[in-house]
Structure formats: C-alpha cells, structure tokens
Design a protein around this motif. Structure first.
Motif, PDB file in Angstrom:
ATOM      1  N   LEU A  93       0.961  -1.328  -0.027  1.00 52.81           N
ATOM      2  CA  LEU A  93       0.226   0.082   0.209  1.00 52.81           C
ATOM      3  C   LEU A  93       0.849   1.256   0.054  1.00 52.81           C
ATOM      4  O   LEU A  93       0.576   2.299  -0.752  1.00 52.81           O
ATOM      5  CB  LEU A  93      -0.868   0.033   1.158  1.00 52.81           C
ATOM      6  N   MET A  94       2.021   1.151   0.798  1.00 55.47           N
ATOM      7  CA  MET A  94       2.628   2.474   0.894  1.00 55.47           C
ATOM      8  C   MET A  94       3.428   2.864  -0.535  1.00 55.47           C
ATOM      9  O   MET A  94       3.448   4.018  -0.752  1.00 55.47           O
ATOM     10  CB  MET A  94       3.924   2.347   1.987  1.00 55.47           C
ATOM     11  N   HIS A  95       3.882   1.938  -1.116  1.00 56.09           N
ATOM     12  CA  HIS A  95       4.417   1.941  -2.594  1.00 56.09           C
ATOM     13  C   HIS A  95       3.511   2.561  -3.362  1.00 56.09           C
ATOM     14  O   HIS A  95       3.706   3.480  -4.364  1.00 56.09           O
ATOM     15  CB  HIS A  95       4.763   0.882  -3.071  1.00 56.09           C
ATOM     16  N   ALA A  96       2.037   2.143  -3.453  1.00 55.43           N
ATOM     17  CA  ALA A  96       1.004   2.400  -4.217  1.00 55.43           C
ATOM     18  C   ALA A  96       0.792   4.061  -3.671  1.00 55.43           C
ATOM     19  O   ALA A  96       0.548   4.946  -4.840  1.00 55.43           O
ATOM     20  CB  ALA A  96      -0.009   1.639  -3.870  1.00 55.43           C
ATOM     21  N   ALA A  97       0.808   4.535  -2.593  1.00 52.81           N
ATOM     22  CA  ALA A  97       0.561   5.736  -2.216  1.00 52.81           C
ATOM     23  C   ALA A  97       1.658   6.878  -2.885  1.00 52.81           C
ATOM     24  O   ALA A  97       1.229   7.759  -3.267  1.00 52.81           O
ATOM     25  CB  ALA A  97       0.436   6.039  -0.807  1.00 52.81           C
ATOM     26  N   LEU A  98       3.013   6.420  -2.712  1.00 55.54           N
ATOM     27  CA  LEU A  98       3.687   7.186  -3.108  1.00 55.54           C
ATOM     28  C   LEU A  98       3.735   7.311  -5.040  1.00 55.54           C
ATOM     29  O   LEU A  98       4.048   8.322  -5.262  1.00 55.54           O
ATOM     30  CB  LEU A  98       5.189   6.684  -2.850  1.00 55.54           C
ATOM     31  N   SER A  99       3.391   6.074  -5.543  1.00 53.83           N
ATOM     32  CA  SER A  99       3.222   6.439  -6.890  1.00 53.83           C
ATOM     33  C   SER A  99       2.162   7.234  -7.376  1.00 53.83           C
ATOM     34  O   SER A  99       1.955   7.852  -8.068  1.00 53.83           O
ATOM     35  CB  SER A  99       2.978   5.027  -7.631  1.00 53.83           C
ATOM     36  N   PHE A 100       0.998   7.246  -6.688  1.00 48.72           N
ATOM     37  CA  PHE A 100      -0.026   8.052  -6.546  1.00 48.72           C
ATOM     38  C   PHE A 100       0.292   9.637  -6.523  1.00 48.72           C
ATOM     39  O   PHE A 100      -0.116  10.260  -7.260  1.00 48.72           O
ATOM     40  CB  PHE A 100      -0.939   7.673  -5.437  1.00 48.72           C
ATOM     41  N   ALA A 101       1.224  10.054  -5.616  1.00 42.76           N
ATOM     42  CA  ALA A 101       1.800  11.262  -5.597  1.00 42.76           C
ATOM     43  C   ALA A 101       2.372  11.617  -6.902  1.00 42.76           C
ATOM     44  O   ALA A 101       2.664  12.560  -7.166  1.00 42.76           O
ATOM     45  CB  ALA A 101       2.526  11.439  -4.401  1.00 42.76           C
ATOM     46  N   VAL A 102       3.429  10.519  -7.119  1.00 38.91           N
ATOM     47  CA  VAL A 102       4.168  10.773  -8.407  1.00 38.91           C
ATOM     48  C   VAL A 102       3.193  11.287  -9.583  1.00 38.91           C
ATOM     49  O   VAL A 102       3.294  11.896 -10.331  1.00 38.91           O
ATOM     50  CB  VAL A 102       5.165   9.599  -8.677  1.00 38.91           C
ATOM     51  N   MET A 103       2.131  10.226  -9.711  1.00 36.53           N
ATOM     52  CA  MET A 103       1.112  10.510 -10.797  1.00 36.53           C
ATOM     53  C   MET A 103       0.449  11.835 -10.898  1.00 36.53           C
ATOM     54  O   MET A 103       0.484  12.681 -11.975  1.00 36.53           O
ATOM     55  CB  MET A 103       0.007   9.493 -10.654  1.00 36.53           C
TER      56      MET A 103
END
Lengths: 102, 160
Positions: B26-36
């Motif tokens: 989940l944490m990696h997904a949240a960081l990718s969300f910020a990059v998006m």
C-alpha cells in the motif's frame, strides 16, 4: 501535443483508476482509483479549455479548480470512513463488509 | 511546446498510475499516486493552466497523499494477507478504454493546434472567483466545512 493524444492519455488514466476501483480489495485502493478518475476528468476539462474556441474565458480552469476542491472533501470523508470501518471490523478488506447481505 | 517533454511526462504519469493501481504494498502505491499527480500537474503547466497545476500540487501532494499515508499507518491490516485480484475489473477497464479510444478516433472535428492566448493571470482568476463564480465559491466553502465536521464526527471515539 494534440487534443486527441491528450484525450487518449486521460482515458488511459480513467481506465487505470477504474481498474484500481473495481479489482482491488482494499478500501484505500478504491479511494485512490476514484481520485485517479477525477484527475483524468480534470485533465479533460483543461485540454478542452485550451484547445476550445474561446480560451480567453477560463471556464475550464474554473471547473477544474472546483472539482479539485470537491475531490479533496470527498477524500477526507472517505478516509475517515476507512478508519471507522477498520475500528469496527479490524480489516479494510471490502469483501468482509457483508453484514447487510441477505 | 516541446514534444519530448510531453512524451516523457505522459509515460511517467501513466506508469505511475499503473503502479499505484497494481502494486501489492500500500505504501508504494501511495507514493506512486503522488508521482502521478506531479505528472498531471506538469500537463497542466504545459497546457498553460499554471494556477490549476499549483493548486493540484498543493491539494493532492500536500494534503491528500499525506492523508492517505496517515490512513495506511492507522489501519495496519494484519488479518491474513488477502492477495485476491478481481480479473473482471481488468476486462471492464480494457473494454471501457477501447470504447473511449474508438469514440475519440471516430470524432472528426477535434482541433489539432491550441489557440494562441494571453496567459491567464492569478489576478484574473481571483476577480472571476469574486464576481461570476461567487456562488459556487460559497457552496464549496460550505461543502468543505461540512466535510471537515463530518470527518471529525465519523472518527470521534464514542464515549461509553
């Protein structure tokens, strides 16, 4: 950079958001997917404003600003609901929230 | 407008979105969300909507991404790792994407070049918000207050 390419990119973003909202089991992923779909819609608003016949009137920008504000409110309430659901069920898996099932 | 920058931003945004949708942690997904969202803001800058891009960065990366990270930390889900992935969602998403691309390809009259404009200043946006868009602005203010109070009431501990 042309309008059709931008539209294809934003439909790609929308469909990735749809994928996240439909196929993940975790409630936070569903919220992330919804935010992604809203961002794709914002990108469309800005693209149509820029390529439209009257770009001197920033109508698309205004709609995008209001959409961002509403999406932020939605995210706040949605994440609060995730926390409440976690307190009740000790889980954020949406498949386990079936108490209303007949 | 530079085509190379556009292609790089498009690939970055779509890759980050795909990572946010499919990563297992989940944490990696949240960081990718910020990059998006950085990528989408870059699109807004390229399209000449600098103010909206800045608002997007402030609201999403400054507030929503941090909120998501906090929620992930508050709801550590240890009750069995559920790895189920609904493949029906993949099929629906691909079908919707195909339908949208088909509709875009069929539309003949899409303009190909952006029209030349004066840059929209923040002063202009502020004036419009205070004149033409004053009612939506007030409604958004009420909505944000209601969301704030609602979120607080939802997560308040019940006194027994």
């Amino acid at each position: 950079m042309t309008l059709p390419i931008l539209l294809v990119i934003s439909s790609g973003l929308f469909c990735i958001g749809l994928l996240a909202a439909l196929s993940r089991r975790h409630a936070i992923f569903i919220l992330i997917g919804i935010e992604m779909m809203l961002a794709a819609a914002n990108l469309n608003f800005i693209a149509f404003w820029r390529f439209g016949p009257q770009p001197a009137q920033p109508t698309g920008m205004m709609v995008a600003i209001f959409a961002i504000a509403i999406a932020a409110a939605e995210a706040a309430v949605g994440l609060a609901m995730v926390i409440v659901v976690y307190r009740h069920f000790r889980s954020t898996n949406v498949d386990q929230l079936d108490r209303l099932k007949g | 407008m530079s085509t190379v920058a556009f292609a790089v931003i498009a690939i970055l945004t779509l890759a980050a979105a795909l990572a946010a949708a499919t990563l297992q942690k989940l944490m990696h997904a949240a960081l990718s969300f910020a990059v998006m969202f950085v990528g989408i803001s870059a699109f807004f800058f390229l399209l000449g909507a600098e103010f909206v891009g800045l608002v997007q960065i402030f609201v999403y990366i400054g507030a929503v991404a941090v909120l998501i990270v906090f929620t992930i930390l508050l709801t550590r889900d240890d009750t069995g790792k559920v790895r189920s992935f609904n493949w029906g969602g993949v099929i629906v998403a691909i079908a919707v994407f195909a339908g949208l691309v088909w509709a875009i390809a069929k539309t003949k009259s899409l303009p190909l070049t952006p029209s030349q404009i004066e840059p929209i200043t923040v002063q202009r946006i502020g004036e419009l918000l205070m004149t033409n868009y004053v009612w939506p602005l007030q409604c958004v203010g009420v909505l944000l207050t209601a969301a704030l109070i609602g979120a607080l009431i939802l997560v308040m501990e019940e006194k027994s």
